[in-house]
Write a protein that holds these residues in place. Structure first.
Motif: not given
Ligand SMILES: Nc1ncnc2c1ncn2[C@@H]1O[C@H](COP(=O)(O)OP(=O)(O)OP(=O)(O)O)[C@@H](O)[C@H]1O
Length: 256
Positions: A189, A12-13, A42, A215-216, A224, A18, A15-16, A221, A132
């Motif tokens: 990130m 999880g988390g 979600q 990059k993070k 969104i 994003t 950035a899938k 964010k 995830p």
């Molecule tokens: N490059 C980045 N810099 C900063 N924050 C980021 C970046 N990419 C994604 N995020 C943030 O990280 C968090 C997780 O991103 P995201 O929802 O895209 O991940 P995910 O893999 O889809 O999560 P999940 O597995 O819960 O569906 C979000 O709050 C998103 O805004």
């Protein structure tokens, strides 16, 4: 017929969502007709494009995956207001419940493929934002896709999960979907000041086809809550440029 790509990682988390959103916007802005599919209960992708899941409660991904569904998939697809050519098949929280029902069905891996069939020729690209977990939904996404993009956060735990994911992809290729091709990994990130991030990125580059380093940054964010991706909000931002480069990889793949 659309090029179908799963954006997948069981962690999880990473950035899938994003990545799916930004690559989708990048492709649509070039002029391709793009459908993004929210396959996560979600509903983060649905929110990200500015749609409240409660407003699509009757017509969404659940409507078409449910057994004996009579709903026309075309009625479950919505245009993303801020981007011409971008459409979404949204998700709602109930998606978690139908997984059990899907699991009990025969040909359970092919439910999504069958559901998407009527609209495949309507789009150039279909991007699937996976949940995830390596669940029946993820298996469905991989079973119907031509290609896979794997976002991996540049930390040690995310890196360690890769082997299990790659084994699953290999198994699906062997048993269900031989055409499935891994386009590569997006390192997400990434923080240059972090020693761990640099070490993990190096290991990723040694082992994988890294097609982008994101990059993070807080800029990602920001949009969104307004339903706007960074590729829309800041076209020349470094992150936007990388997502556009990844989109070009998909175009090249689709042309082969
Ligand atoms: N490059 C980045 N810099 C900063 N924050 C980021 C970046 N990419 C994604 N995020 C943030 O990280 C968090 C997780 O991103 P995201 O929802 O895209 O991940 P995910 O893999 O889809 O999560 P999940 O597995 O819960 O569906 C979000 O709050 C998103 O805004």
């Amino acid at each position: 017929m659309a090029e179908k790509t799963s954006i997948v990682n069981q962690k999880g988390g990473v950035a899938k969502t994003t990545s799916t959103h930004n690559i989708g916007v990048a492709l649509a802005k070039i002029g391709f007709k793009v459908l993004v599919v929210d396959l996560d209960s979600q509903a983060s992708l649905t929110y990200s494009v500015g749609i409240d899941p409660l407003s699509v409660e009757d017509k969404n991904i659940v409507s078409i995956l449910t057994a004996k569904s009579t709903v026309d998939i075309k009625e479950c697809i919505y245009q993303v207001k801020t981007v011409e050519n971008l459409y979404i098949l949204p998700s709602i929280i109930d998606l978690a419940q139908i997984e059990l029902e899907m699991f009990a069905r025969s040909s359970r891996e092919k439910i999504l493929e069958r559901a998407l069939l009527p609209i495949e020729d309507d789009f150039d690209f279909i991007l699937i934002d996976c949940p995830p977990q390596l669940s029946v939904l993820t298996i469905n996404a991989l079973s119907c896709s031509d290609s896979v993009i794997i976002p991996v956060k540049t930390d040690e735990l995310a890196f360690r999960g890769l082997t299990q994911l790659e084994d699953t992809i290999e198994e699906i290729k062997e048993l269900i979907n031989p055409k499935l091709e891994v386009i590569g990994v997006i390192a997400t990130m990434f923080e240059k000041i972090s020693t761990e991030d640099k070490r993990v990125l190096k290991k990723l580059e040694e082992r994988e086809q890294v097609i982008g380093i994101i990059k993070k940054t807080v800029e990602v964010k920001k949009g969104i809550t307004k339903g706007i991706s960074i590729v829309e909000a800041q076209e020349t931002n470094e992150v936007s440029l990388v997502y556009k480069k990844v989109a070009k990889k998909l175009i090249t793949k689709s042309e082969v």
